[in-house]
Design an enzyme around this catalytic site. Structure first.
Site, short mmCIF file in Angstrom:
data_model
loop_
_atom_site.label_atom_id
_atom_site.label_comp_id
_atom_site.label_asym_id
_atom_site.label_seq_id
_atom_site.Cartn_x
_atom_site.Cartn_y
_atom_site.Cartn_z
N ASN A 84 -49.64 -30.06 -5.25
CA ASN A 84 -49.61 -29.56 -6.63
C ASN A 84 -48.76 -28.30 -6.69
OD1 ASN A 84 -50.27 -28.23 -9.10
ND2 ASN A 84 -52.13 -29.43 -9.25
N HIS A 126 -49.75 -30.26 -13.50
CA HIS A 126 -50.68 -30.30 -14.62
C HIS A 126 -50.00 -29.69 -15.84
CE1 HIS A 126 -55.01 -29.18 -16.18
NE2 HIS A 126 -54.28 -29.84 -17.08
N GLU A 185 -60.72 -39.22 -8.61
CA GLU A 185 -60.49 -38.05 -7.75
C GLU A 185 -61.76 -37.22 -7.75
OE1 GLU A 185 -57.57 -34.18 -7.14
OE2 GLU A 185 -56.79 -36.01 -8.07
#
Length: 252
Positions: free
Chosen positions: A15, A51, A159
């Site tokens: 990420n 995100h 997840e």
């Protein structure tokens, strides 16, 4: 049921949100999340997670297509279940979408989705994303009712939120740590039995990743904040290499 076993190599999704957080703190274009995605791919990441929050506090709209054009590994778009985010996802069709809860006042994603309490809406929300070719994941707490609901609404992946486990490790609360770890093992097995692919993430670092990586049904870990922070000191390639080593060690 999947054919995953404890000796199967875990995928590592990186990420890169907090590269964008650094960029946005100063303004301008640097550090560039696109460069971070390319470096992560070169260092062996299996996917790039980002995100796109409603308030755009880190990743911005233009980052998604720029990163898609820059790397060849799968993109996992984390997003809230809103009409705006559905439109963006359908326009760009990332390989994977992870639907997460989102509140404006939180620093990072807190808790998992209440899938069981929102089944009808999520079923309708997921269907067009799947039809467009994206693999849809739901970010959930290790709770059996939520896992069962995720299967009913048409998710392909769950997840599991590892945040509570990581907090207990940091606090030195071994009883709570072990109880949360048991929940993660049970819920991973249940998800696998229901035909869901099992991922996990949130709060993972070098010190706590081993017991999570050892969960036999897990296929992928998504790790961001720690890796980006560690990269400040050691570089992204070294940080990813050490995380990969620890993940593989847990599967030996």
């Amino acid at each position: 049921m999947s054919d995953s076993t404890s000796d199967t190599m875990l995928r590592l999704g990186v990420n890169i949100d907090h590269v964008a957080t650094l960029r946005n703190a100063r303004g301008g274009a640097m550090p560039d999340p696109v460069r971070a995605a390319k470096l992560a791919q070169a260092a062996g990441a299996d996917g790039i997670t980002l995100h796109l929050r409603e308030d755009r506090r880190h990743i911005r709209d233009a980052d998604l297509p720029a990163i898609q054009a820059a790397v060849s590994i799968p993109i996992n778009l984390e997003m809230a279940a809103t009409d705006e985010m559905a439109a963006i996802a359908l326009a760009h069709r990332p390989e994977a979408i992870c639907i997460v809860p989102e509140r404006r006042e939180e620093r990072t994603t807190e808790g998992g989705l209440d899938v069981a309490g929102d089944e009808a809406r999520l079923r309708d929300y997921i269907a067009p994303l799947r039809a467009a070719g994206s693999r849809v994941s739901l970010f959930v707490a290790p709770d059996e009712a939520q896992i069962e609901a995720a299967a009913r609404v048409g998710a392909q992946v769950v997840e599991l939120h590892t945040g509570a486990y990581c907090e207990h490790v940091e606090a030195g609360n071994t009883a709570a740590r072990d109880a949360e770890l048991r929940r993660l093992f049970v819920c991973a097995a249940l998800a696998d039995e229901l035909g869901l692919e099992v991922h996990a993430g949130h709060g993972l670092n070098f010190d706590n990743v081993g017991p999570i990586a050892a969960i036999p049904e897990l296929v992928e870990l998504n790790i961001g904040h720690f890796l980006i922070g560690e990269a400040v000191f050691t570089g992204l390639e070294a940080a990813l290499a050490e995380m990969r080593r620890l993940m593989n060690l847990a599967r030996d």
